[in-house]
Design an enzyme around this catalytic site. Structure first.
Site, PDB file in Angstrom:
ATOM      1  CG  ASN A  29      44.154  39.284  34.522  1.00 37.34           C
ATOM      2  OD1 ASN A  29      43.922  40.103  33.622  1.00 37.34           O
ATOM      3  ND2 ASN A  29      43.222  38.852  35.350  1.00 37.34           N
ATOM      4  NE  ARG A  43      40.555  37.601  31.969  1.00 34.40           N
ATOM      5  CZ  ARG A  43      39.741  38.005  32.923  1.00 34.40           C
ATOM      6  NH1 ARG A  43      40.191  38.197  34.148  1.00 34.40           N
ATOM      7  NH2 ARG A  43      38.474  38.193  32.677  1.00 34.40           N
ATOM      8  CG  HIS A  76      33.295  37.368  32.778  1.00 40.05           C
ATOM      9  ND1 HIS A  76      32.154  38.050  33.100  1.00 40.05           N
ATOM     10  CD2 HIS A  76      34.308  38.056  33.334  1.00 40.05           C
ATOM     11  CE1 HIS A  76      32.468  39.119  33.825  1.00 40.05           C
ATOM     12  NE2 HIS A  76      33.777  39.143  33.974  1.00 40.05           N
ATOM     13  CG  LEU A 112      26.535  36.715  40.036  1.00 38.04           C
ATOM     14  CD1 LEU A 112      25.443  36.481  41.080  1.00 38.04           C
ATOM     15  CD2 LEU A 112      25.959  37.485  38.836  1.00 38.04           C
ATOM     16  NE  ARG A 143      32.735  46.714  33.674  1.00 41.12           N
ATOM     17  CZ  ARG A 143      33.307  45.525  33.493  1.00 41.12           C
ATOM     18  NH1 ARG A 143      32.958  44.787  32.466  1.00 41.12           N
ATOM     19  NH2 ARG A 143      34.220  45.083  34.325  1.00 41.12           N
ATOM     20  CD  GLU A 147      38.291  34.997  35.409  1.00 43.04           C
ATOM     21  OE1 GLU A 147      38.539  35.414  36.567  1.00 43.04           O
ATOM     22  OE2 GLU A 147      37.651  35.658  34.582  1.00 43.04           O
TER      23      GLU A 147
END
Ligand code: ADP
Length: 409
Positions: free
Chosen positions: A9, A93, A181, A209, A241, A379
């Site tokens: 990743n 990823r 996501h 979150l 962000r 993930e």
């Protein structure tokens, strides 16, 4: 000799990696680590599955390892420290798969070139995600590599959920809602049947979150709507962000403050969200511990926006059977979950405060009309599963959304 899958990743300044045992379908974790400070002060650290440190290395200052040096070091490290393991595939990823990549894909020259063309859609992430693919291809040309996309899980959303109300000529350039996501949501969807058959087959809203925050509506385990759209700056406010803005704000910044695209990019990606509103920190732990009015307001705005997006996603899913919290804040911040659940009382969420405080799996009372869950995301494991499936010739991702009345174009 045991077969292993490496998952990478890669970000702009760090590469996270995990090594999985490919000898069993459960893909047990063997190692996890990262190389950080790729262009400043590189540092490598790796732990085993129990979290015990195995090795660390500091290159010191003024060494620019870069992505090439880091991946080369990592492949060498695995070769020399895992002599009893055989690396059979690498899973990556990759943030953007555009419209075309609706599932993970075995990488070849055509795929790489198609993915490079998507760089304009994710200039801050895509090049960094692709670089390790190139490095591994040069180091080990015969090693299968699989690209797994953050966007792919959302490609089965109804057309109306993926469109902006812009002229068709602009939409055809690829200006549409992609959602991100996806690997996290897909992992959660894969875990739901173990915990809650109603949530698995019904309407579940997942709140991812973390530093990056988003929410997704699942119907029968498929994505039907998400808060992130064209880019990962949309939707909820995040660590740094802004989340969604009236597009008129961008025009104002250009016209009145004379800000150019790069200055606005820095503002909305790096200086906004929890950090910008509080003026203190992007870290939720710091804000929750702070007495400052601005820290409280940042948390108020964050939870208020979650409540607003929850209502919107429930409308998209035409109801709600379960609410799932995941990622750094979702898994570890009872205070945020409590506020979100309290605001969602109108939907039928009744929190169990003791279970919530203890970060238990189910945090709603048995009589709650809507079940609330805390499910840790993974993930990396999702990428490893895809890599295993693609390399064994079986792809199982669910991307076809069920029919939602009235939601077609
Ligand atoms: P990323 O998007 O970088 O993967 P994570 O999922 O790791 O982010 O989430 C990072 C966020 O989780 C940070 O805002 C951090 O403050 C928050 N977090 C982690 N642990 C806790 C905790 N115990 N209480 C509140 N927030 C926490």
């Amino acid at each position: 000799m045991a077969d292993v899958i490496l998952v990478l990743n890669a970000g702009s300044s760090s590469i996270k990696f995990s090594l999985f045992d490919a000898g069993s379908e459960a893909l047990p974790l063997l190692l996890r680590g990262q190389i950080e400070g790729l262009y400043t002060t590189p540092r490598f650290a790796v732990k085993d599955a129990s979290g015990t440190k195995i090795e660390e290395k500091d290159w010191g200052e003024a060494v620019e390892l870069g992505h090439t040096g880091a991946v080369t070091y990592l492949v060498d490290f695995l070769q020399s420290h895992q002599e009893d393991h055989s690396l059979v595939a690498v899973g990556h990823r990759v943030v953007h798969g555009g419209v075309a990549f609706t599932r993970p894909v075995l990488v070849n020259a055509d795929v790489t070139s198609a993915l490079e063309k998507l760089t304009s859609l994710a200039p801050l992430h895509q090049p960094h995600n692709l670089k390790p693919i190139d490095v591994v291809a040069k180091l080990r040309p015969n090693l299968p590599q699989v690209a797994c996309f953050d966007t792919a899980f959302h490609r089965g959303q109804p057309e109306v959920a993926q469109a902006f109300a812009l002229p068709r000529s602009i939409t055809e350039l690829g200006v549409r809602r992609y959602g991100f996501h996806g690997l996290s949501y897909e992992y959660i969807a894969s875990m739901l049947p173990q915990f809650d058959s109603m949530a698995a087959s019904g309407r579940t809203i997942v709140a991812h979150l973390g530093n990056g925050s988003s929410m997704c509506a699942l119907v029968n385990g498929c994505s039907v709507a998400s808060t992130m759209g064209f880019t990962a700056v949309d939707g909820l406010p995040m660590g740094t962000r802004s989340g969604n803005l009236d597009p008129g704000v961008i025009l104002y910044l250009m016209d009145e403050l004379r800000m150019d695209a790069r200055a606005i990019e820095t503002l909305i990606y790096k200086q906004s969200g929890l950090l910008g509103v509080s003026g203190i920190s992007s870290d939720m732990r710091t804000l929750l511990a702070s007495e400052e009015v601005s820290a409280r307001f940042a948390v108020d705005l964050y939870t208020y926006r979650i409540g607003r997006e929850l209502g919107s996603l429930v409308a998209a899913a035409k109801g709600i059977d379960a609410l799932v919290f995941t990622a750094g804040i979702g898994e570890n911040a009872p205070a945020i979950r409590e506020r979100v659940c309290r605001d969602a009382a109108w939907l039928g969420v009744v929190l169990d405060p003791v279970a919530n405080q203890a970060n238990e799996l189910r945090i709603s009372v048995p009589a709650s009309k809507v079940a609330a869950w805390v499910i840790p995301t993974n993930e990396e494991l999702m990428v490893a599963r895809h890599t295993w499936e693609v390399c064994c010739g079986r792809a199982t991702m669910k991307t076809i959304a069920p029919d939602i009345p009235g939601a077609s174009t």
